[in-house]
Scaffold this active site. Structure first.
Site, PDB file in Angstrom:
ATOM      1  N   ARG A   1      -2.954 -46.106  24.303  1.00 37.37           N
ATOM      2  CA  ARG A   1      -1.779 -45.538  23.647  1.00 37.37           C
ATOM      3  C   ARG A   1      -2.176 -44.721  22.411  1.00 37.37           C
ATOM      4  O   ARG A   1      -3.245 -44.905  21.845  1.00 37.37           O
ATOM      5  CB  ARG A   1      -0.802 -46.645  23.257  1.00 37.37           C
TER       6      ARG A   1
ATOM      7  N   LYS B   1       5.408 -49.314  26.953  1.00 38.01           N
ATOM      8  CA  LYS B   1       5.574 -49.763  25.578  1.00 38.01           C
ATOM      9  C   LYS B   1       6.655 -48.956  24.851  1.00 38.01           C
ATOM     10  O   LYS B   1       7.272 -49.445  23.910  1.00 38.01           O
ATOM     11  CB  LYS B   1       4.238 -49.705  24.827  1.00 38.01           C
TER      12      LYS B   1
ATOM     13  N   HIS C   1       6.697 -59.680  21.811  1.00 34.06           N
ATOM     14  CA  HIS C   1       5.466 -59.254  22.482  1.00 34.06           C
ATOM     15  C   HIS C   1       4.697 -60.509  22.851  1.00 34.06           C
ATOM     16  O   HIS C   1       3.813 -60.964  22.129  1.00 34.06           O
ATOM     17  CB  HIS C   1       4.631 -58.358  21.550  1.00 34.06           C
TER      18      HIS C   1
ATOM     19  N   SER D   1      -3.329 -57.080  21.529  1.00 33.86           N
ATOM     20  CA  SER D   1      -4.009 -56.642  22.738  1.00 33.86           C
ATOM     21  C   SER D   1      -5.368 -57.331  22.889  1.00 33.86           C
ATOM     22  O   SER D   1      -6.150 -57.380  21.949  1.00 33.86           O
ATOM     23  CB  SER D   1      -4.197 -55.129  22.663  1.00 33.86           C
TER      24      SER D   1
ATOM     25  N   LYS E   1      -2.818 -63.010  26.310  1.00 37.18           N
ATOM     26  CA  LYS E   1      -1.449 -63.239  26.797  1.00 37.18           C
ATOM     27  C   LYS E   1      -1.399 -63.261  28.322  1.00 37.18           C
ATOM     28  O   LYS E   1      -0.867 -64.193  28.923  1.00 37.18           O
ATOM     29  CB  LYS E   1      -0.492 -62.146  26.276  1.00 37.18           C
ATOM     30  N   THR E   2      -1.956 -62.224  28.926  1.00 34.85           N
ATOM     31  CA  THR E   2      -1.904 -62.142  30.387  1.00 34.85           C
ATOM     32  C   THR E   2      -2.792 -63.214  31.015  1.00 34.85           C
ATOM     33  O   THR E   2      -2.373 -63.934  31.930  1.00 34.85           O
ATOM     34  CB  THR E   2      -2.341 -60.732  30.858  1.00 34.85           C
TER      35      THR E   2
ATOM     36  N   ASP F   1       3.926 -60.161  29.144  1.00 29.26           N
ATOM     37  CA  ASP F   1       3.802 -59.278  27.973  1.00 29.26           C
ATOM     38  C   ASP F   1       5.063 -59.043  27.136  1.00 29.26           C
ATOM     39  O   ASP F   1       4.959 -58.852  25.940  1.00 29.26           O
ATOM     40  CB  ASP F   1       3.256 -57.919  28.437  1.00 29.26           C
TER      41      ASP F   1
ATOM     42  N   ARG G   1      -7.340 -51.188  33.468  1.00 28.50           N
ATOM     43  CA  ARG G   1      -6.122 -51.986  33.627  1.00 28.50           C
ATOM     44  C   ARG G   1      -5.659 -52.052  35.071  1.00 28.50           C
ATOM     45  O   ARG G   1      -5.867 -51.117  35.842  1.00 28.50           O
ATOM     46  CB  ARG G   1      -4.983 -51.346  32.828  1.00 28.50           C
TER      47      ARG G   1
HETATM   48  N1  LIG Z   1     -11.459 -67.906  25.646  1.00 29.39           N
HETATM   49  C1  LIG Z   1     -10.763 -66.890  26.136  1.00 29.39           C
HETATM   50  N2  LIG Z   1      -9.411 -66.921  26.142  1.00 29.39           N
HETATM   51  C2  LIG Z   1      -8.696 -65.881  26.588  1.00 29.39           C
HETATM   52  N3  LIG Z   1      -9.245 -64.746  27.100  1.00 29.39           N
HETATM   53  C3  LIG Z   1     -10.588 -64.672  27.150  1.00 29.39           C
HETATM   54  C4  LIG Z   1     -11.396 -65.724  26.661  1.00 29.39           C
HETATM   55  N4  LIG Z   1     -12.682 -65.364  26.827  1.00 29.39           N
HETATM   56  C5  LIG Z   1     -12.670 -64.143  27.374  1.00 29.39           C
HETATM   57  N5  LIG Z   1     -11.425 -63.706  27.594  1.00 29.39           N
HETATM   58  C6  LIG Z   1     -11.058 -62.373  28.136  1.00 29.39           C
HETATM   59  O1  LIG Z   1     -10.265 -61.697  27.174  1.00 29.39           O
HETATM   60  C7  LIG Z   1      -9.320 -60.844  27.790  1.00 29.39           C
HETATM   61  C8  LIG Z   1      -7.893 -61.189  27.375  1.00 29.39           C
HETATM   62  O2  LIG Z   1      -7.081 -60.099  27.772  1.00 29.39           O
HETATM   63  P1  LIG Z   1      -5.558 -60.157  28.205  1.00 29.39           P
HETATM   64  O3  LIG Z   1      -5.358 -59.175  29.306  1.00 29.39           O
HETATM   65  O4  LIG Z   1      -5.114 -61.533  28.473  1.00 29.39           O
HETATM   66  O5  LIG Z   1      -4.923 -59.558  26.874  1.00 29.39           O
HETATM   67  P2  LIG Z   1      -3.411 -59.443  26.447  1.00 29.39           P
HETATM   68  O6  LIG Z   1      -3.184 -60.343  25.293  1.00 29.39           O
HETATM   69  O7  LIG Z   1      -2.563 -59.633  27.637  1.00 29.39           O
HETATM   70  O8  LIG Z   1      -3.370 -57.931  25.911  1.00 29.39           O
HETATM   71  P3  LIG Z   1      -2.381 -56.690  26.181  1.00 29.39           P
HETATM   72  O9  LIG Z   1      -1.156 -56.892  25.351  1.00 29.39           O
HETATM   73  O10 LIG Z   1      -3.172 -55.517  25.733  1.00 29.39           O
HETATM   74  O11 LIG Z   1      -2.087 -56.644  27.643  1.00 29.39           O
HETATM   75  C9  LIG Z   1      -9.500 -61.019  29.289  1.00 29.39           C
HETATM   76  O12 LIG Z   1     -10.316 -59.982  29.737  1.00 29.39           O
HETATM   77  C10 LIG Z   1     -10.202 -62.387  29.393  1.00 29.39           C
HETATM   78  O13 LIG Z   1     -10.991 -62.501  30.532  1.00 29.39           O
HETATM   79  O1  LIG Z   2       0.479 -51.087  25.977  1.00 30.75           O
HETATM   80  C1  LIG Z   2      -0.678 -51.083  26.418  1.00 30.75           C
HETATM   81  O2  LIG Z   2      -1.324 -50.075  26.633  1.00 30.75           O
HETATM   82  C2  LIG Z   2      -1.315 -52.371  26.759  1.00 30.75           C
HETATM   83  C3  LIG Z   2      -0.681 -53.491  26.089  1.00 30.75           C
HETATM   84  O3  LIG Z   2      -0.045 -54.305  26.710  1.00 30.75           O
HETATM   85  C4  LIG Z   2      -0.816 -53.585  24.627  1.00 30.75           C
HETATM   86  O4  LIG Z   2      -1.562 -52.806  24.038  1.00 30.75           O
HETATM   87  O5  LIG Z   2      -0.163 -54.468  24.057  1.00 30.75           O
HETATM   88 CA   LIG Z   3      -1.453 -58.102  28.988  1.00 27.66          CA
HETATM   89 MN   LIG Z   4       0.888 -55.851  25.485  1.00 28.56          MN
END
Ligand SMILES: Nc1ncnc2c1ncn2[C@@H]1O[C@H](COP(=O)(O)OP(=O)(O)OP(=O)(O)O)[C@@H](O)[C@H]1O
Ligand SMILES: O=C([O-])CC(=O)C(=O)O
Ligand SMILES: [Ca+2]
Ligand SMILES: [Mn+2]
Length: 662
Positions: free
Chosen positions: A180, A325, A344, A362, A366-367, A381, A446
């Site tokens: 973004r 977003k 979020h 990010s 979360k995911t 998310d 992604r």
């Molecule tokens: N201990 C841990 N706990 C959580 N995630 C971990 C850990 N160790 C490594 N990871 C890695 O960290 C990343 C967490 O990314 P995730 O997609 O869950 O982010 P998000 O919070 O959903 O972000 P976004 O809002 O950008 O989507 C994953 O690639 C996961 O494999």
């Molecule tokens: O919006 C994006 O590109 C990915 C995301 O979930 C974040 O950054 O929170």
């Molecule tokens: Ca996510």
């Molecule tokens: Mn997000």
């Protein structure tokens, strides 16, 4: 003998020639090569027309709505009129002439065709022409709510960089932008938003005026209308039926259309028939830049939000996350106006109906952590928390793919199949096997897939009031405990702080961790002052008795470079102990400086890691690093010290006191 390697018979032609092929002779003297009945087609065109069956009319006709009196044809016409109105030039006061279907499908686009065996139903809307211009003379083809299969074909045919991967996903490139552009996100400041929104230092809302918005809108609309075809998605946001929002996305790429098909809530055919006028419209002209001679433009990218017009314009970036977003920002405005908190966060639910929220910036998990084989996934998310409980805003998930492994994240791995959009990944040119470790295009690779691709998704994606509120921080300083129990004031302190620390560069060599503070774990998406959301969260947590937790998914045993990231398996055990309730009743000690309550033991985890000081070899370095981080927290919170959180000044004081003490 031929010496050049060519094959030849040693003694001229073979002595005994091959046997003549015998074919069956039928009575009438015509040969048949098999016994199956012949195809009922006289020409290849006829054969092709047999292949595709006309889609069944969408729904049984109901009698209690206005649409039911309409014929299929009239309904289609209304739909096109609505889309033409969306795409209308505000200057010329006319919408484009629209035709439904792919322009490459050779039909006479100027006539209404409803040939029985024709797979696309071509309907035409001729817009009233006021001022005649060349653009008013051409037709724009509309590809309306195409299916994933149709979008695959469009992408592969027309969009360079589109490929089917070995698991059936659609690999695509988002272009020059692979993330973004928060510095190019503008919001129209008018009489209403001037007072309602958060402006100035720290705010994500960069102002623009109405006039400039209209200039950019016209630019986007003219660009879209100049194309042979545009994609239109009509979909929903928010699974709470009382607060569902209708969105229309007009875009120029099949990639964008499939992405939004996955990320928004997909209407049933019946819901689509009765869709009517959208509540919000996105004009995604991302391939086309904004004009830097235009006032306010500081680059060739601009993502412009106009809340009064309920429109968003995207110029100069094809990163699909802007749409997702961007709409989230809109929800951060619309929902609080209805006293609903937008979050979020990820969200899942146990077999007993216990709901957990996962906040975090990010890449904090979360995911990853809301996708849990033992629990129902509500969403990964974006959520709403209303008087009815929680509801997912979206219809899909958007997972980071870097270093994705089948073993550690099987559900996400298995969701990457037909229908999933895989952004900016690298794959083997022949086998189309994806290499998830490859960062050649970007580290922010992604996958976007419909939520039902996760086997234990909870559909509809709603649940009761949360029991646990888990704040995730990926602390690359390695000083935050793997888990701490928070009181309400601490929860609010950390929610408003929105801390995480990632590692700056991806180049070789050890880099300083970079602390990031992003209010409400999503400062880029909130529209009002953070304390407004914080007050709502505090009120809801209090009312429903939710417990706050801080979970460090980052480093342990030293900062980035000397320590290592906490094993995902350990983090999962911590989360399990929170869900089961066992951690709530564990024994706790309190840390110095941050004043965090940390458990003395958790089943399945080496106890020594629970207090970070134990696993740092150099205790002095630990202390220095912790104090450094505490200082960053304190400095960040200064701007909030003058704000009152809600009506309860006691809570405000407690929140101020809940930060690090040193
Ligand atoms: N201990 C841990 N706990 C959580 N995630 C971990 C850990 N160790 C490594 N990871 C890695 O960290 C990343 C967490 O990314 P995730 O997609 O869950 O982010 P998000 O919070 O959903 O972000 P976004 O809002 O950008 O989507 C994953 O690639 C996961 O494999
Ligand atoms: O919006 C994006 O590109 C990915 C995301 O979930 C974040 O950054 O929170
Ligand atoms: Ca996510
Ligand atoms: Mn997000």
């Amino acid at each position: 003998m031929a010496s050049n390697g060519e094959f030849s018979f040693p003694n001229g032609a073979p002595k005994s020639p091959l046997k003549k092929i015998q074919t069956q002779k039928k009575e009438n003297g015509i040969c048949h090569d098999d016994s199956a009945p012949p195809v009922k087609a006289k020409t290849l065109d006829e054969l092709h027309s047999l292949q595709k069956k006309r889609s069944t009319p969408t729904t049984p006709v109901k009698t209690d709505n206005v649409f039911s009196q309409l014929s299929d044809e009239d309904r289609q016409k209304l739909q096109l009129q609505s889309i033409s109105a969306s795409l209308a030039s505000l200057v010329r006061e006319t919408g484009p002439k629209l035709v439904k279907g792919d322009p490459a499908q050779k039909t006479d686009g100027s006539k209404t065709v409803s040939h029985h065996h024709h797979h696309h139903h071509h309907h035409v809307v001729v817009a009233p022409t006021i001022g005649v211009s060349d653009s008013a003379l051409k037709f724009t083809h509309v590809l309306y709510n195409l299916s994933p299969a149709e979008l695959y074909e469009q992408a592969i045919k027309y969009e360079k960089g589109s490929f089917v991967t070995s698991s059936g996903a659609l690999a695509t490139l988002s272009g020059a932008k692979t993330g973004r552009s928060p510095r190019d996100k503008r919001v129209v400041k008018d009489e209403t938003t001037e007072d309602e929104l958060w402006w100035g230092k720290g705010s994500p809302n960069i102002e623009m005026d109405e006039q400039t918005f209209l200039v950019n809108r016209e630019r986007a609309v003219d660009y879209l209308n100049s194309l042979d075809k545009v994609f239109v998605n009509d979909q929903f946001l928010n699974w709470d039926p009382e607060h569902r929002i209708k969105v229309r996305i007009v875009s120029a790429r099949a990639y964008h259309s499939l992405f939004m098909h996955n990320m928004c809530i997909r209407p049933t055919p019946e819901e689509l028939e009765n869709f009517g006028t959208p509540d919000f419209t996105i004009y995604n002209a991302g391939q086309f830049p904004c004009n830097r001679y235009t006032h306010y433009m500081t680059s060739s990218t601009s993502i412009d939000l106009n809340l009064k017009r309920r429109e968003m314009v995207i110029l100069g970036t094809q990163y699909a996350g802007e749409m997702k977003k961007g709409l989230f920002s809109v929800m951060h405005y619309l929902m609080p106006k209805r006293h609903i908190l937008s979050l979020h966060s990820g969200c899942n639910m146990g077999k007993e109906g216990d709901v957990a929220l996962f906040f975090g910036l990010s890449g904090t998990g979360k995911t990853t952590l809301s996708t849990d084989h033992n629990r129902y996934l509500i969403g990964d998310d974006e959520h709403c928390w209303s008087e009815n409980g929680v509801s997912n805003i979206e219809g899909g998930c958007y997972a980071k793919c870097i270093d994705l492994s089948r073993e550690k994240e099987p559900d996400i791995w298995n969701a990457i199949k037909f229908g999933t959009v895989l952004e900016n990944v690298v794959f083997d040119e022949h086998t189309r096997e994806v290499d998830y470790t490859d960062k050649s295009v970007t580290e922010n690779t992604r996958a976007s897939y419909p939520i039902e691709y996760i086997p234990n998704a909870k559909i509809p994606c709603v649940g009761p009031h949360p029991k646990n509120v888990i704040l995730l921080a990926c602390d690359a300083f390695g000083v935050l405990p793997p888990v701490s129990k928070l009181n309400l004031a601490q929860t609010m302190y950390h929610f408003i702080s929105g801390y995480t620390a990632l590692v700056a560069g991806t180049e070789e060599g050890i880099k300083e961790p970079q602390a990031t503070f992003s209010a409400c774990f999503g400062a880029a998406f909130i529209m009002m002052h953070p304390t407004k959301y914080a007050a709502m969260l505090a009120e809801k947590m209090q009312k429903h008795g939710a417990t706050g937790w801080l979970v460090n998914t980052g480093w342990s045993g030293g900062r980035y470079g000397s320590g290592s990231r906490i094993k995902l398996a350990y983090t999962r055990r911590i989360i399990d102990a929170i869900h089961s309730g066992s951690l709530l009743n564990a024994n706790y000690t309190t840390t110095e400086v941050f004043g965090l309550q940390i458990p003395t033991e958790i089943e399945g985890i080496p106890s020594e890691i629970l207090d970070p000081v134990n696993v740092w070899a150099d205790k002095e370095a630990y202390n220095d690093t912790m104090l450094k981080l505490a200082g960053l927290f304190r400095k960040n919170f200064e701007v909030f010290a003058t704000y009152k959180i809600g009506t309860d000044s006691k809570l405000t004081e407690e929140i101020l006191a809940a930060g690090p003490n040193f």
